[in-house]
Scaffold this motif. Sequence first.
Motif, PDB file in Angstrom:
ATOM      1  N   VAL A   1      45.355  40.888  36.960  1.00 49.71           N
ATOM      2  CA  VAL A   1      44.686  40.781  38.253  1.00 49.71           C
ATOM      3  C   VAL A   1      44.734  39.324  38.688  1.00 49.71           C
ATOM      4  O   VAL A   1      44.369  38.422  37.924  1.00 49.71           O
ATOM      5  N   LEU A   2      45.188  39.096  39.907  1.00 51.10           N
ATOM      6  CA  LEU A   2      45.224  37.760  40.495  1.00 51.10           C
ATOM      7  C   LEU A   2      43.991  37.587  41.377  1.00 51.10           C
ATOM      8  O   LEU A   2      43.831  38.294  42.371  1.00 51.10           O
ATOM      9  N   HIS A   3      43.127  36.649  41.003  1.00 50.44           N
ATOM     10  CA  HIS A   3      41.921  36.388  41.794  1.00 50.44           C
ATOM     11  C   HIS A   3      42.156  35.136  42.624  1.00 50.44           C
ATOM     12  O   HIS A   3      42.418  34.053  42.105  1.00 50.44           O
ATOM     13  N   LEU A   4      42.042  35.289  43.958  1.00 45.82           N
ATOM     14  CA  LEU A   4      42.398  34.230  44.895  1.00 45.82           C
ATOM     15  C   LEU A   4      41.218  33.381  45.338  1.00 45.82           C
ATOM     16  O   LEU A   4      41.335  32.585  46.262  1.00 45.82           O
ATOM     17  N   GLY A   5      40.095  33.512  44.662  1.00 45.29           N
ATOM     18  CA  GLY A   5      38.984  32.609  44.925  1.00 45.29           C
ATOM     19  C   GLY A   5      37.800  33.243  45.603  1.00 45.29           C
ATOM     20  O   GLY A   5      37.800  34.410  45.985  1.00 45.29           O
ATOM     21  N   ASP A   6      36.746  32.437  45.757  1.00 43.33           N
ATOM     22  CA  ASP A   6      35.428  32.892  46.184  1.00 43.33           C
ATOM     23  C   ASP A   6      34.891  33.911  45.183  1.00 43.33           C
ATOM     24  O   ASP A   6      34.426  34.996  45.546  1.00 43.33           O
ATOM     25  N   PHE A   7      34.964  33.530  43.908  1.00 40.28           N
ATOM     26  CA  PHE A   7      34.411  34.368  42.839  1.00 40.28           C
ATOM     27  C   PHE A   7      32.894  34.446  42.969  1.00 40.28           C
ATOM     28  O   PHE A   7      32.282  35.472  42.684  1.00 40.28           O
TER      29      PHE A   7
END
Length: 556
Positions: free
Chosen positions: A191-197
């Motif tokens: 899974v690629l998480h592109l931010g604003d976690f």
Amino acid sequence: MAGISFNRREFLKLFAATAGCFVATAAATPFAPALGTARAAPGAFHFPQGLASADPQPDAVMLWTRAEALDPQAALPNGDIDLYVRVALDVDFEQVIVEQAVRAGVTADHTLRVFVQGLSPDTIYYYRFYAGGDMSPYPGRTHTAPRAGTSRKVRFATMCCQNYEQGYYGALRRLTNDDIAAAPEDRIDFVLHLGDFIYEHTGDVPDDETPARLIGPLPDGSAPWEPDGTRRWWQKGGQAAVTLADYRHLYKTYLSDPDLQAARARFPFVHTWDDHEFTNDAWQAHDTYFGDGEPAQKRKVAANRAWFEFIPAVLAEAPKLNGVGNAAHDFRDVKVENAPMGEPDENYFYPDDNLKAVSSLTIYRTFRWGAMLDLILTDLRSYRSPPVITEAVKAFTKGAPVPAVRLVKLLDAGKTANDGKPPEAISYGGEEMPNPRAAAPHGTQMGGPQKAWFKSAMKASTATWRVWANSVPALQMRLDFSRIPFAGLEDGYVGTDTWQGYPGELEELMRFLKDEKIGNVVSMSGDYHAFGAGRLPVDPDMDELSYAAAEFMTAG
């Protein structure tokens, strides 16, 4: 550890010396576990934020967890917690290949990372953490990358912008359950998480809506928000994170969600960040809450440290891409003050405490998946120049429904506008004001060093696909107001906190890809809470368009 490269050896020394970081090496064959004697009765410890894996390599992966002592007497006298981790070839842990004692320390808020090496390429592994007589409530599952050069399809998911108070994570539960039910060849690799976690401001929900769930008061936090009509997107009582304790509290709250925990246990994640891991619409170590904002170097260091503690990633040992190295490194604690920014250099980067705060953690890096995919992860917040649409420019163009394309491009070009002869004044609606960027460097999102690295990595890539982990959209989102008869309006950008606020650098990058004949480039972007897809032109204002890449934008 024969055969480990000098760089890997140096990384292991540095990584193992960092608080909460450990190294484990897999055995060549399964063995009978030796650890397991509990020093506390069951029920003394738990793992309230679950576990996770990240940045899988052909021979290694990063594991993560956080432990808490339910019984304070069960922890060590200084508050640390002794644990051990197991990695196995099977979900029942009958074929254990790693068993390593580790420690979750107070200084890292009882988080820990374990870099597991000596693994086999393209292999599913299972892992679990144990403390006393307790263990993580479910096993983690991870997947190493194929060996370099291996031709094999890749399947990955993208996500971003997971505001805890605006809703639940049912989409992650669906993602996890669908993957469990899928045939092995159809399962997701990572899974690629592109931010604003996380979202650093609580109550970040329109004030006429009821939040789905509340985070509650932060340990420290800014003064609770009292609505005054200027921030309709904040709830009464909302606070901004201002200390390390605040950022840690947010990560712990977000990671208490069972659906997010299930996804992190099921898939290895690959992370970059956007603005809300630090502050809304962030640039370098500066915030933008009120007016043009103010320096926030202390918050930037706190935000970087919390990200490093709660988001597993392979940084210092991020692999080279065909000889192109990475500047990524683990968190380095620094002492800073919220000081004036000073004067920028030619890359529009500010010195002194801003430099120290930003440099406390560097995350741009590459990731490979066999011969099919090279993933280039960028950081588009830490090195970007200030926004061109300042409060003064907003006041000057108050009749414009959205920022005018012409003005944004002129201001973004700074002292390079008009072939190095920028106008002394800018005009709009028949009025003029002094050009605030006439002596400024050209605008940038990447900064000089990262941009040079990005170009080198793109050029060095030999994979079938080059995927750019691009936290903000590059797709053109314009309103062509000039077509409205007699309105006297100009075409405008729908927002300038994305690449639309930095059009000159985006054109430079797209032209580079086109000129160097670098094909099969795909940008994966987030931030805008919207889904979209399209092609990225070299120059969107040319009569005949040519394209350098494609983009897929995700909402969450």
